[in-house]
Design an enzyme around this catalytic site. Sequence first.
Site, PDB file in Angstrom:
ATOM      1  N   ASP A  21      -3.269   6.507  11.806  1.00 26.63           N
ATOM      2  CA  ASP A  21      -2.506   5.817  10.770  1.00 26.63           C
ATOM      3  C   ASP A  21      -1.136   6.482  10.663  1.00 26.63           C
ATOM      4  O   ASP A  21      -1.007   7.571  10.107  1.00 26.63           O
ATOM      5  CB  ASP A  21      -3.257   5.896   9.441  1.00 26.63           C
TER       6      ASP A  21
ATOM      7  N   SER B 136       0.816  -1.220   0.000  1.00 28.65           N
ATOM      8  CA  SER B 136       0.000   0.000   0.000  1.00 28.65           C
ATOM      9  C   SER B 136       0.848   1.268   0.000  1.00 28.65           C
ATOM     10  O   SER B 136       0.356   2.338  -0.355  1.00 28.65           O
ATOM     11  CB  SER B 136      -0.933   0.010   1.212  1.00 28.65           C
TER      12      SER B 136
ATOM     13  N   HIS C 140       0.785   5.391   6.388  1.00 24.63           N
ATOM     14  CA  HIS C 140       0.531   6.023   5.097  1.00 24.63           C
ATOM     15  C   HIS C 140       0.675   7.537   5.211  1.00 24.63           C
ATOM     16  O   HIS C 140       0.737   8.091   6.307  1.00 24.63           O
ATOM     17  CB  HIS C 140      -0.854   5.618   4.593  1.00 24.63           C
TER      18      HIS C 140
END
Length: 414
Positions: free
Chosen positions: A380, A147, A383
């Site tokens: 998070d 990702s 990311h």
Amino acid sequence: MEAISRIHERWKLCTFASILGCFILLMCLNRSHDVRNLVHTIALQSSSDIDFLGSGISENVKPIHQRDVKCNMFKGRWVYKPMENLLYDDFRCPFLSDQVSCQRHGRPDFQYEKWSWEAHECEIPRFDGRDMLERLRGKRVVLVGDSLNRNQWESLACLLYSAIPSSTAEVDFQNGSYKVFRAKDYNVSVEFYWSPFLVQLDTKQANGTKILRLDKIDATARRWHGADVMVFNTGHWWVHRGKFRAWDMFGYEGKLVEEMNIEKAFAMAMKTWENWVDDNVLPTKTSVYFRSISPEHKGKDWCYNVTQPIEKESPMVASFPEPLMEIVRATFHRMRTPVRYLNITELSRYRRDAHSTIYGTKTGKQLIEQKGKRPEHIADCSHWCLPGLPDTWNRLLYASMVLDTSGGGSAAGS
């Protein structure tokens, strides 16, 4: 006679001044040539020049010497430039995922968008989307990995999408495992393929067992063929533990094993990737890049509620096991195919302010609205917001292309 003597003296003085002026002009021209050469010496290193430091970070550029000056565009500093215009905003790129479009999800500050990476010894060109498309005319760019490579694809797609009329672009972004941006006027495609291990993760066993097949390249590899630029990454999924571990058993040479030393398993997988690249990539056509680990900021360097980069003097926790990084190094040294290493680890480690933290969604619901959970526990810190840090990764990718072309090679040459 006295007048004639004065004329002779003046003539001698003028002659000396002319010679001195020519000498100074020659020195200036040489100096200008050296400066121009230095600006153009930004380079990514071939596999034979990689030297990992103890922190898992390497000087991953080919040594370029200009009067004993070596330029490394991965060594530098972050400079705050509040007046510099962004190349895009997340509202302009409707295909950005909820995971990275922080402004759409309520992030109140903008400072993280205004930091620019500057190398110590050379000038990195500003990203130019139209120029990059021109260099890639008629070519395919393929990003393969987890990702974080998808994060990089979203950045690159948005940078290019914002450089051309939207009517001349096509973007297929509905599938998280495959995404593609096309610039129709340039016949350019930028594709992402989900493959967090680069080798095959078999989840279709009748008994539900998930097998990580260390000797088989990922099934999507058949679609990587023919690309002119390839950008690979792997790493984070190998160190997941407990319920986050993606596999139940390892598969290798027809055998199944429940437990294996992770360094051994990782080395087997990297060897499988190495063989695929060496057997399937034509170096005269295709440039192969491997992006280093994108650091997480957890524990001591937790990213929640942070709006400034980490000070350079501050000690930082290693973001990835060093033995796995050593395996990556050994792989590059063995390969016949030149691999350029996008060493974004160190420059990214300072940017804990740039993560998406709580400004995204999970299962369709904004993280900041998750009931019964403290925001710092659900942030998070893996990311990155867009616009943001991954734009710098793509700027360095673009810089490598500029150098290749200026040096007489093709835009995607080796």
